[in-house]
Write a protein that holds these residues in place. Sequence first.
Motif, PDB file in Angstrom:
ATOM      1  N   GLU A   1     -98.080   8.885  -5.199  1.00  0.00           N
ATOM      2  CA  GLU A   1     -97.171   9.937  -5.632  1.00  0.00           C
ATOM      3  C   GLU A   1     -97.298  11.178  -4.756  1.00  0.00           C
ATOM      4  O   GLU A   1     -96.298  11.833  -4.436  1.00  0.00           O
TER       5      GLU A   1
ATOM      6  N   GLU B   1     -94.290  13.051  -2.755  1.00  0.00           N
ATOM      7  CA  GLU B   1     -93.928  14.451  -2.980  1.00  0.00           C
ATOM      8  C   GLU B   1     -94.069  15.300  -1.715  1.00  0.00           C
ATOM      9  O   GLU B   1     -93.836  16.501  -1.744  1.00  0.00           O
TER      10      GLU B   1
ATOM     11  N   SER C   1     -94.555  12.095 -11.522  1.00  0.00           N
ATOM     12  CA  SER C   1     -93.181  11.716 -11.854  1.00  0.00           C
ATOM     13  C   SER C   1     -93.225  10.393 -12.592  1.00  0.00           C
ATOM     14  O   SER C   1     -94.295   9.855 -12.898  1.00  0.00           O
TER      15      SER C   1
END
Length: 595
Positions: free
Chosen positions: A79, A83, A382
């Motif tokens: 993640e 990002e 997320s």
Amino acid sequence: MFGKFGAAAALCAAALMASAAPPAAYRAIVPAMSERTVVLTGRDLTVEQVVQVARYGAKVALSPEARQRSADAHALLLEAAAEGISVYWFNRGSGSGREKYIFTGDPLSPQNKKFLEARQLAIFQRGALAGLGPEISDEEIVRAMLVVRANTMSFEAASPQLTQRLLELLNERITPVVQSRGTVGEGDLGPFTNVGATMVGTGNAYYRGVRMSAAEALKQAGLEPLAPFGADDSELESTNAYTTGQVALLLYDAREALSWADLNYAIDLNGMNSSVSPLSQPVQANRPFKWLNWDAARVLEMLKGSYLFELDDKRIIQDPESLRASSIRQGSAWQAWAELRDVALIQMNSSDHNPAVRVGASPGDSWELSTPQLAQFYVKGSARNHGQHGFIFSNANWDPYPMANEVEAFTIALANMDTAVSQRLLRFTNTFFTVISPSDESPGEPGRFHLTQGSEIDAVALMQEIQGLINPVPPEGNALIQNVEDMQTQTRLKVTRARTAVEDTFELLAEDLLTGTYWLDLRKSQNPLRTFGASPTAVWTAFRATLPFNGVGPASGTKPIHEIASSFIRGNAAANFYRDNGREPGAAMRRPEAE
């Protein structure tokens, strides 16, 4: 920003088709505990459990919580890249390449996923060519490093398949061929790149003690080669488990040596017809060092019931310092052992990985995390990772202090103890202290066991070796990797010296046992009513069943008596003759039942 790895991988595989020469004497384990399973939580692995897995072949399993923690860290890693957060040794390079982007964007996009799979496989395959020999010849050392890494890796962002493969190597007893050198003693990159090669079926390994290609070992175990992903090279390699595993073995063996030193001391006091006043409570109360007081009380308990507590007009008022101060030296060695144990337990139950992944950490947890500099490494989370947030930070946690210091401190304390052991052994040659000579009381055939010039030489020769092992490894810094890695620790050298010192201590204690038990025979001949205390008597009786005073027994023949004594000590746990009396100021650690 994508590289080509197919040609490199093919070249690596071709270079490894020929099997490298095995070490002269590979020492495979005897898997006496293969039916036992040690559950790894990442938080409470003990020295005893490391020994059960490494030396006796116990299986391992990850607790559900540990497995989930690792999976969450892996998801946070992926993640973070998605990002756009810079992660050392993942989407950014490592060492001198730390400012270079390896890839950008979502690592699970088709293009990035294909790139990362190829990149990781090539890195793992090249691992078979890494390191500096000779090969590790003890299977238990490789298994020790694997179990420690399996425990600590539960805190890292390893892929689920990498986590599982590490467990499978242990449980199927696939032991990678690992080069003994190739690490600077912090972050054992070389040895673990060798492990990674075995995981993907490259290079060589031992399957249940038999050497073969890694591909064949996986095949015989019913396993497919690993398909590494993400930052698996970093997750496997960035660790001090190579040294930490050996520290666990050191602690286990050293505890046995220290326990035998206490037993031998009780025997020697009986053999010398010593004054026991240095061990008494009033004397100990004058210096309230807890480990010194504990050791004195321990030896005193062993002597309970001995003739030493009866009046004897031939007993001298004061023994040589080596007899009087042995409990001080031995208590100090116990203290150094306990301090090493305490830091080792933290080391093997925490993360020494770079980068540090902390799932659930928030900017509000501490003031520095909310500053712009550190907030840039905050992963918001997320749906891709179930909304979990956290931080991923570059760090220096692979610098293996304070454990590295405590390893050397223990070696020095052990050598100081051994000085007392060797000197008290030699004092038995002096009638100024013994009062009687062997010729005064000589049952059986004393010539075979009397402390001869050769025995004195053996003891001194061992002490010369031990003294050479206590020289500290210079804390030299060498500016490596374009000056990025500019300090080294060489804990590999430190723990190797420490383990050698323990082995030499066992040999010295064997000489001490021969001498002490010989003098028990003399003291008993001098007065058949004499008693020595339960523990010294138990050791003496068991040893004489193996090596009778007249030399006629199960161990008779051409076998050197030193070897017989050494085998006796190594083959009989000290706890068989004396159980800890419950006053140990540190946590107890028991010998696993291997029989």
